[in-house]
Design a protein around this motif. Structure first.
Motif, mmCIF file in Angstrom:
data_model
loop_
_atom_site.group_PDB
_atom_site.id
_atom_site.type_symbol
_atom_site.label_atom_id
_atom_site.label_comp_id
_atom_site.label_asym_id
_atom_site.label_seq_id
_atom_site.Cartn_x
_atom_site.Cartn_y
_atom_site.Cartn_z
ATOM 1 N N ARG A 178 -7.150 9.679 -1.654
ATOM 2 C CA ARG A 178 -6.075 9.898 -2.640
ATOM 3 C C ARG A 178 -6.491 10.949 -3.664
ATOM 4 O O ARG A 178 -6.212 10.818 -4.856
ATOM 5 C CB ARG A 178 -5.725 8.573 -3.323
ATOM 6 N N ASP A 188 -14.844 10.817 -0.327
ATOM 7 C CA ASP A 188 -13.717 10.116 0.275
ATOM 8 C C ASP A 188 -12.548 10.342 -0.675
ATOM 9 O O ASP A 188 -12.363 9.605 -1.649
ATOM 10 C CB ASP A 188 -14.024 8.618 0.445
ATOM 11 N N ASN A 216 -10.353 3.251 -5.186
ATOM 12 C CA ASN A 216 -9.323 2.257 -4.883
ATOM 13 C C ASN A 216 -9.601 0.903 -5.552
ATOM 14 O O ASN A 216 -8.843 0.430 -6.405
ATOM 15 C CB ASN A 216 -9.266 2.149 -3.348
ATOM 16 N N MET A 249 -12.761 14.266 2.722
ATOM 17 C CA MET A 249 -11.719 13.728 3.594
ATOM 18 C C MET A 249 -10.532 13.387 2.702
ATOM 19 O O MET A 249 -10.705 12.792 1.639
ATOM 20 C CB MET A 249 -12.229 12.451 4.281
ATOM 21 N N SER A 273 0.863 -1.178 0.000
ATOM 22 C CA SER A 273 0.000 0.000 0.000
ATOM 23 C C SER A 273 0.895 1.222 0.000
ATOM 24 O O SER A 273 2.103 1.116 0.263
ATOM 25 C CB SER A 273 -0.879 -0.002 1.260
ATOM 26 N N LYS A 300 -0.893 8.511 3.054
ATOM 27 C CA LYS A 300 -0.827 7.559 1.930
ATOM 28 C C LYS A 300 0.259 8.066 0.988
ATOM 29 O O LYS A 300 1.401 8.156 1.399
ATOM 30 C CB LYS A 300 -2.205 7.417 1.300
ATOM 31 N N SER A 352 -5.270 12.453 8.704
ATOM 32 C CA SER A 352 -6.154 12.814 7.603
ATOM 33 C C SER A 352 -6.863 14.108 7.986
ATOM 34 O O SER A 352 -6.855 14.500 9.154
ATOM 35 C CB SER A 352 -7.197 11.713 7.384
ATOM 36 N N THR A 365 -10.283 6.558 8.048
ATOM 37 C CA THR A 365 -11.504 5.914 8.538
ATOM 38 C C THR A 365 -12.238 6.843 9.507
ATOM 39 O O THR A 365 -13.469 7.012 9.413
ATOM 40 C CB THR A 365 -11.136 4.585 9.243
HETATM 41 N N1 TLP Z 1 -7.039 2.125 2.446
HETATM 42 C C1 TLP Z 1 -6.027 1.142 2.773
HETATM 43 C C2 TLP Z 1 -6.668 -0.155 3.312
HETATM 44 O O1 TLP Z 1 -7.591 0.093 4.270
HETATM 45 C C3 TLP Z 1 -7.317 -0.941 2.228
HETATM 46 C C4 TLP Z 1 -5.238 0.818 1.525
HETATM 47 O O2 TLP Z 1 -4.189 0.183 1.689
HETATM 48 O O3 TLP Z 1 -5.654 1.194 0.431
HETATM 49 N N2 TLP Z 1 -10.535 5.687 2.016
HETATM 50 C C5 TLP Z 1 -9.845 4.994 1.097
HETATM 51 C C6 TLP Z 1 -10.202 5.136 -0.337
HETATM 52 C C7 TLP Z 1 -8.791 4.163 1.479
HETATM 53 O O4 TLP Z 1 -8.143 3.472 0.543
HETATM 54 C C8 TLP Z 1 -8.455 4.064 2.846
HETATM 55 C C9 TLP Z 1 -7.337 3.164 3.322
HETATM 56 C C10 TLP Z 1 -9.197 4.808 3.766
HETATM 57 C C11 TLP Z 1 -10.240 5.613 3.316
HETATM 58 C C12 TLP Z 1 -8.939 4.738 5.256
HETATM 59 O O5 TLP Z 1 -7.749 5.331 5.628
HETATM 60 P P1 TLP Z 1 -7.015 4.898 6.999
HETATM 61 O O6 TLP Z 1 -6.263 3.648 6.700
HETATM 62 O O7 TLP Z 1 -6.141 6.065 7.291
HETATM 63 O O8 TLP Z 1 -8.058 4.716 8.025
#
Ligand code: TLP
Length: 360
Positions: A176, A173, A144, A199, A10, A204, A212, A63
């Motif tokens: 990215r 969301d 994603n 958000m 990731s 990332k 975030s 999240t």
């Molecule tokens: N994504 C992570 C994993 O949870 C899958 C990843 O490796 O891609 N929105 C999107 C679109 C995301 O891809 C993620 C995390 C989140 C929210 C949540 O972010 P975190 O991990 O900071 O809670």
């Protein structure tokens, strides 16, 4: 164990840059729950300005940012509309429902990540005492699980119009969103403009260690601050991590183009390896998804074999793996990855022996 690992699990695995570590060391701090941390205040102002919104709230994770958005937009018993493949619905432990009492109506994403507008319109509930009240529409950009695809400004505008015509807010969301903006050559503010709230993640592709931001109208953000406290997200001397976030926003956005170029290089190489199927139209940002079915291994088995050989990535479905490029991964790492996987797959080529338990 191999001597060195190439970690493509990731873009969350990035380590802070030297400039981030320096900024963290020097950060001025205060108690942010009292509103006294000058570095957090600076980061929130910078985030709001960068996303073109009135205000922003620093939260520990994407999240939690999405959860605070849902808790602030919706009440218990409300329903939100979201893509079936969206992280909010798929990978946030059902938080919107568990903690917010909010039902999630899933719409199948089109292969390019969008939610068909007619399906969104059809999912908006009429006012009727049998139905939950539709309170929010959510969109993810980049999407994603659809290949890290960026979704265009035109589509975002059309979805925003649809939501607003029905008196509904649109939440983005944008974990990215900077990858999407760089892919289109526009600003994140421009891409996020049709959304009421957004958000985005610092931790990332932007390579900060934690954090975030939830951005939106000032009154909304003040209510979201209450919900952040409710879910335990109030942080004290958070300037230490906010300092890295400021470096992320000011220094790490333009370099995302490098990650995108590496993803294309990786996809091209993978497509030439025996048994892997890669959609070459796809890697538009930093993610490469490959179907491994024709290798004779399933995604878990292929992932395990590759990890033993020194390349780490993640299975996302029984036959699909995801490889993500990021800060710290160079073109040479991509070539090393391809050479390692090539060796592995040559050995696995039909007739060369299968892993115990692999489907014949
Ligand atoms: N994504 C992570 C994993 O949870 C899958 C990843 O490796 O891609 N929105 C999107 C679109 C995301 O891809 C993620 C995390 C989140 C929210 C949540 O972010 P975190 O991990 O900071 O809670």
């Amino acid at each position: 164990m191999p001597v060195s690992l190439i970690v493509l699990r990731s873009d969350t695995v990035t380590h802070p840059s030297p400039a981030m570590r320096e900024a963290m060391y020097r950060a001025e701090v205060g108690d942010d729950v009292f509103g006294d941390d000058p570095t957090v205040i600076r980061l929130e102002a910078l985030a709001a300005e960068t996303l073109g919104k009135e205000a922003a709230l620093f939260v520990p994770s994407g999240t939690m940012g999405n959860l605070c958005a849902v808790l602030t937009h919706c009440g218990r018993g409300d329903e939100l509309i979201v893509g079936m493949e969206a992280h909010i619905r798929h990978a946030e432990a059902g938080g919107a429902s568990v903690l917010g009492g909010v039902a999630m109506w899933g719409i199948p994403n089109a292969p390019d990540g969008r939610l068909p507008l007619d399906a969104v319109a059809a999912a908006i509930r009429p006012v009727d005492h049998h139905f939950p009240r539709t309170a929010l529409i959510c969109i993810e950009n980049t999407q994603n699980r659809c290949g890290g695809v960026p979704i265009s400004r035109d589509y975002m505008a059309a979805l925003g119009d649809l939501a607003h015509r029905h008196g509904l807010p649109l939440h983005l969301d944008g974990a990215r969103i900077f990858n999407a903006a760089v892919a289109f050559g526009i600003t994140a503010a421009d891409l996020a403009a049709p959304a009421d709230t957004v958000m985005f993640c610092l931790s990332k592709g932007l390579a900060a260690p934690v954090g975030s931001l939830l951005c939106g109208p000032r009154a909304f953000i003040e209510r979201a601050r209450f919900n952040r406290k409710l879910v335990g997200g109030g942080m004290r001397q958070a300037g230490i991590i906010a300092a890295a976030g400021i470096v992320a926003l000011t220094e790490m956005v333009d370099r995302l183009a490098e990650d995108h170029a590496n993803a294309r290089r990786l996809a091209k190489g993978l497509a030439g390896l025996p048994g892997l199927q890669v959609d070459l139209a796809r890697p538009l940002t930093n993610m490469v998804y490959a179907n491994v079915q024709a290798t004779g291994w399933n995604a878990d088995q292929f992932t395990t074999r590759a990890a033993e050989a020194g390349v780490l990535f993640a299975p996302t479905d029984p036959q699909v793996v995801r490889l993500v490029t990021h800060y710290g991964i160079t073109a040479e790492d991509i070539d090393a990855t391809l050479s390692c996987l090539s060796t592995l797959l040559q050995e696995q080529a039909p007739g060369a022996g299968r892993l115990a338990g692999a489907p014949a």
